[in-house]
Design a protein around this motif. Structure first.
Motif, mmCIF file in Angstrom:
data_model
loop_
_atom_site.group_PDB
_atom_site.id
_atom_site.type_symbol
_atom_site.label_atom_id
_atom_site.label_comp_id
_atom_site.label_asym_id
_atom_site.label_seq_id
_atom_site.Cartn_x
_atom_site.Cartn_y
_atom_site.Cartn_z
ATOM 1 N N ARG A 3 -54.814 -15.732 104.614
ATOM 2 C CA ARG A 3 -53.857 -14.654 104.326
ATOM 3 C C ARG A 3 -52.490 -14.974 104.932
ATOM 4 O O ARG A 3 -51.459 -14.736 104.312
ATOM 5 C CB ARG A 3 -54.379 -13.325 104.855
ATOM 6 N N LEU A 6 -50.893 -17.693 102.772
ATOM 7 C CA LEU A 6 -50.375 -17.126 101.524
ATOM 8 C C LEU A 6 -49.094 -16.339 101.776
ATOM 9 O O LEU A 6 -48.102 -16.503 101.057
ATOM 10 C CB LEU A 6 -51.426 -16.238 100.860
ATOM 11 N N ALA A 7 -49.106 -15.497 102.804
ATOM 12 C CA ALA A 7 -47.914 -14.703 103.125
ATOM 13 C C ALA A 7 -46.739 -15.611 103.484
ATOM 14 O O ALA A 7 -45.600 -15.340 103.097
ATOM 15 C CB ALA A 7 -48.213 -13.737 104.266
ATOM 16 N N SER A 8 -47.022 -16.693 104.195
ATOM 17 C CA SER A 8 -45.961 -17.633 104.560
ATOM 18 C C SER A 8 -45.357 -18.284 103.327
ATOM 19 O O SER A 8 -44.131 -18.439 103.237
ATOM 20 C CB SER A 8 -46.507 -18.726 105.483
ATOM 21 N N ARG A 9 -46.201 -18.678 102.391
ATOM 22 C CA ARG A 9 -45.671 -19.286 101.151
ATOM 23 C C ARG A 9 -44.805 -18.295 100.400
ATOM 24 O O ARG A 9 -43.740 -18.630 99.916
ATOM 25 C CB ARG A 9 -46.816 -19.752 100.256
ATOM 26 N N GLU A 10 -45.281 -17.067 100.309
ATOM 27 C CA GLU A 10 -44.537 -16.053 99.562
ATOM 28 C C GLU A 10 -43.220 -15.682 100.231
ATOM 29 O O GLU A 10 -42.233 -15.415 99.559
ATOM 30 C CB GLU A 10 -45.397 -14.807 99.383
ATOM 31 N N ARG A 11 -43.193 -15.670 101.548
ATOM 32 C CA ARG A 11 -42.013 -15.198 102.273
ATOM 33 C C ARG A 11 -41.074 -16.298 102.734
ATOM 34 O O ARG A 11 -39.880 -16.076 102.898
ATOM 35 C CB ARG A 11 -42.438 -14.367 103.476
ATOM 36 N N ASP A 14 -38.962 -21.064 99.357
ATOM 37 C CA ASP A 14 -38.165 -20.601 98.221
ATOM 38 C C ASP A 14 -38.969 -20.790 96.938
ATOM 39 O O ASP A 14 -39.502 -21.873 96.684
ATOM 40 C CB ASP A 14 -36.867 -21.400 98.164
ATOM 41 N N SER A 15 -39.068 -19.747 96.137
ATOM 42 C CA SER A 15 -39.915 -19.803 94.939
ATOM 43 C C SER A 15 -39.419 -20.821 93.918
ATOM 44 O O SER A 15 -40.208 -21.383 93.164
ATOM 45 C CB SER A 15 -40.020 -18.415 94.296
ATOM 46 N N TRP A 53 -49.991 -26.643 100.243
ATOM 47 C CA TRP A 53 -48.850 -26.885 101.114
ATOM 48 C C TRP A 53 -48.361 -28.323 101.084
ATOM 49 O O TRP A 53 -47.196 -28.584 101.361
ATOM 50 C CB TRP A 53 -49.183 -26.490 102.556
#
Length: 110
Positions: A3, A6-11, A14-15, A53
């Motif tokens: 979790r 995932l939160a780190s990737r989302e936040r 940069d998308s 990652w």
């Protein structure tokens, strides 16, 4: 851990580019490097995290190497997308070294 990953990737990543953010200077200039170091440990423990990652870190390392290191002095700034502006703090340099070290470590284990 999943979790948090995932939160780190989302936040953080940069998308559009996958780049980690410019953390600034002083102690914050080291946060990106610390994050990369712990992320490397996670990827070594869980190969599914490396699949996600790995490309993101690879992209960050490539951008740093191609665009983020000042050719005249070999220093990196807090943004890995552009060369540093002098003076550069040691903490910022450590973050840049940490991602290159992590990529070399991951490559050697694969």
């Amino acid at each position: 851990m999943k979790r948090t990953s995932l939160a780190s990737r989302e936040r953080l990543a940069d998308s559009a580019t996958g780049l980690l953010p410019d953390e600034g200077i002083d102690d914050t200039g080291l946060f990106k490097g610390i994050f990369v170091r712990y992320l490397t440990l996670l990827m070594k423990a869980d190969s599914s995290e490396e699949k996600v990652w790995g490309p993101i870190l690879q992209r960050n390392g490539e951008i740093l190497w191609k665009e983020g290191i000042e050719a005249s002095c070999g220093l990196a700034g807090p943004s890995w997308e552009r060369p540093s502006q002098l003076p550069v703090q040691l903490r910022v340099q450590l973050s840049a070294a940490m991602i290159l070290e992590a990529l070399a470590e991951l490559e050697s284990t694969n």
